[in-house]
Design an enzyme around this catalytic site. Structure first.
Site, mmCIF file in Angstrom:
data_model
loop_
_atom_site.group_PDB
_atom_site.id
_atom_site.type_symbol
_atom_site.label_atom_id
_atom_site.label_comp_id
_atom_site.label_asym_id
_atom_site.label_seq_id
_atom_site.Cartn_x
_atom_site.Cartn_y
_atom_site.Cartn_z
ATOM 1 N N ARG A 59 46.365 38.406 38.203
ATOM 2 C CA ARG A 59 47.420 38.855 37.086
ATOM 3 C C ARG A 59 47.268 38.154 35.696
ATOM 4 O O ARG A 59 48.262 37.857 35.080
ATOM 5 C CB ARG A 59 48.789 38.682 37.703
ATOM 6 C CG ARG A 59 49.073 39.255 38.854
ATOM 7 C CD ARG A 59 49.376 40.763 38.769
ATOM 8 N NE ARG A 59 49.732 41.483 39.838
ATOM 9 C CZ ARG A 59 48.945 41.499 40.701
ATOM 10 N NH1 ARG A 59 47.723 41.504 40.723
ATOM 11 N NH2 ARG A 59 49.441 42.041 42.128
ATOM 12 N N SER A 80 58.144 43.451 39.151
ATOM 13 C CA SER A 80 58.247 42.046 39.754
ATOM 14 C C SER A 80 58.714 41.076 38.340
ATOM 15 O O SER A 80 57.683 40.990 37.367
ATOM 16 C CB SER A 80 57.178 41.536 40.381
ATOM 17 O OG SER A 80 56.944 42.586 41.168
ATOM 18 N N GLU A 103 57.188 37.279 35.074
ATOM 19 C CA GLU A 103 55.979 38.047 35.036
ATOM 20 C C GLU A 103 55.766 38.569 33.580
ATOM 21 O O GLU A 103 54.664 38.583 32.772
ATOM 22 C CB GLU A 103 55.641 38.832 36.020
ATOM 23 C CG GLU A 103 54.376 39.746 35.937
ATOM 24 C CD GLU A 103 53.976 40.752 36.948
ATOM 25 O OE1 GLU A 103 54.339 40.242 38.203
ATOM 26 O OE2 GLU A 103 53.948 41.764 36.708
#
Ligand code: FAD
Length: 342
Positions: free
Chosen positions: A165, A239, A337
């Site tokens: 990520r 998320s 995130e």
């Protein structure tokens, strides 16, 4: 290209919060990109390029520079042989439509990432991934405008600094490159097991044993639609926290206190813990917080939802409640995130 003034940024984040952009321009081609950048540089203004806004939250203060919204469109097959095809896709294209396009061509590699919201150009920024797939596995190269060199260039996969990520576009070189297209190499062979655990479970439960890019895409879409809210209808950024990775000893200690804790080993022997489970255990499953107007999604506590928050400040206050409780219970600092801009 038109440069608009004092534009609300709420519609440029799927969390639908934040102030105004002093200037905003839709970038439809490479010439627009160069022109907009030169205009901002000439006026000594900071510049941010965005896509759909599904991984960003704007501060209440807004942004005093120029927001460039990437709308560069186009897709083409660059090359093809018996085993694979090379596809070039412009940055402003919708990511899921690009996935569908590749799956319709019976190509495999990105079907695991079906239904991830946002644009193609943002996909390399956080090396988007889901259900065992990630962009870095198929990306050959990308084209970008380098604000430091004031020139367009190509970056090969190994030059993008991809990791879980993340990439150089999100870390060391944040804000330096404006991505205009990506080039992927996708296989003609159908996807093969082993599949990601929850995907395999779904396939088994639904009696699906013919594995094609299409059957995997359909399975992923069904799983996601049951678990996640549609950001076009419900204000959220997916998320909100990444899955924390802890030392094996820390995980064992937690397992003694919480035998149900979910974790799985990563390559270096440490253990990745399901952040959603931590948030749920901290008492935030399906919560509607009256104070802040924020909530968590009933089917996935990791998704923070803006029900009627008045400001980004409200969101940050709700976030802090979760962070504090998870830290207090498990001794784990969760990491966010979506990016808070600027
Ligand atoms: C319901 C939901 C589910 C999600 N599920 C997943 C998931 O499973 N896996 C996953 O990885 N992500 C997921 N996400 C996060 C998000 O979809 C991805 O990060 C996506 O790539 C963001 O695309 P965007 O166009 O909305 O980018 P934006 O939010 O507009 O931008 C994100 C970042 O990329 C930069 N950026 C955008 N375009 C460019 C460009 N052309 N050049 C340079 N920089 C650029 C922006 O400045 C910003 O830093 C989810 C989000 C939601 C709302």
């Amino acid at each position: 290209m038109r440069i608009q003034e004092n534009v609300s940024l709420r519609d440029h984040s799927t969390m639908r919060l934040g102030g105004e952009a002093h200037y905003l321009a839709e970038i439809k081609n490479i010439r627009d990109l160069q022109e907009a950048y030169s205009w901002a540089a000439g006026n000594h203004l900071p510049v941010i390029m965005i896509g759909r806004g599904s991984n960003i939250i704007w501060r209440d203060e807004g942004f005093g520079g120029l927001v460039m919204v990437n709308k560069i469109m186009g897709r083409e097959v660059l090359a093809e042989d018996n085993h694979s095809a090379t596809l070039k896709i412009a940055a402003g294209e919708n990511w899921d439509e690009a996935v569908k396009w590749s799956v319709d061509k019976k190509l495999s590699g990105i079907e695991y990432m079906s239904l991830i919201p946002g644009t193609v150009g943002a996909a390399p920024v956080q090396n988007v991934g889901a259900y065992g797939g990630e962009l870095a596995y198929t990306l050959l190269e990308l084209e970008a405008f380098d604000a430091r060199l004031n020139a367009f260039l190509k970056l090969q996969n190994h030059e993008c600094g991809f990791s879980y990520r993340s990439s150089r576009f999100k870390t060391a070189d944040r804000g330096r490159f404006f991505i205009s297209s990506i080039t992927l190499n996708l296989r003609k062979a159908p996807p093969a097991p082993p599949f990601y655990e929850s995907l395999q479970r779904y396939l088994d439960e639904h009696g699906i044993d013919k594995y094609t890019a299409k059957t995997i895409r359909e399975a992923v879409i069904d799983i996601r639609q049951n678990k996640l809210p549609d950001p076009e209808k419900v204000s959220n950024n997916g998320s909100f926290f990444t899955n924390p990775i802890v030392e094996a000893a820390k995980f064992e200690e937690l397992k003694r206190a919480y035998p149900q804790i979910k974790g799985w080993p990563v390559a270096d022997g440490r253990i990745k813990i399901a952040a959603g489970w931590l948030v749920e255990q901290a008492g935030f499953k399906g919560v509607h917080d009256q104070q802040t107007g924020m909530a968590t999604w009933p089917n996935q506590a990791l998704v923070l939802v803006n029900e009627n928050a008045q400001s980004t400040q409200n969101l940050l206050a709700f976030r802090q409640k979760i962070l504090d409780k998870v830290q207090q219970m498990f001794g784990i600092p969760l990491e966010q995130e979506p990016e808070i801009l600027p």
